[in-house]
Design an enzyme around this catalytic site. Sequence first.
Site: not given
Ligand code: 4NP
Length: 154
Positions: A7, A10, A12-14, A123
């Site tokens: 994702c 790294n 939240c989703r992955s 997201d």
């Molecule tokens: P992820 O979510 O891609 O599912 O881990 C996010 C975590 C942090 C950010 C964006 C999405 N960020 O902008 O810091």
Amino acid sequence: MRVLFVCLGNICRSPTAEAVMRQRLQQAGLAERIEVDSAGTGDWHIGKAPDSRTQEAAKHRGYDLSSLRGRQVSADDFARFDLILAMDAANLRDLQRLRPAQAKGELDLYLRRFGLTEDEVPDPYYGGSEGFEQVLDLLEQASDALLVELKGRL
Ligand code: 4NP
């Protein structure tokens, strides 16, 4: 066999995809034969534990993400992993740009591969708690489908 979930951050989703799939593999007795990992296309959360909201939502469904740490995807991952699954279309585009020409690893959009109702895992980072539940709902469905595929490939 090795599978990498990717994702943006790294956190939240992955990591959720990794933990859910690892649990499915353990239940199927395949944890020794199929390795799972996760990474982000971005570099903001390298070395960080998953987002606390992500950890909390996952814990309610029996997944422990506390030992996971963020890392950024690298060119080496395309040689190491057989299957690299992106959470959304932007992640997929970034991975396509990074992918070395001779890479063996197959690249795909996780939910679309299995024809789920959504193509992308939204997201949840800037939204409310329902977003984290939706991530889990989608990734639990996708993990069941991925388990069937991987069993067929062994
Ligand atoms: P992820 O979510 O891609 O599912 O881990 C996010 C975590 C942090 C950010 C964006 C999405 N960020 O902008 O810091």
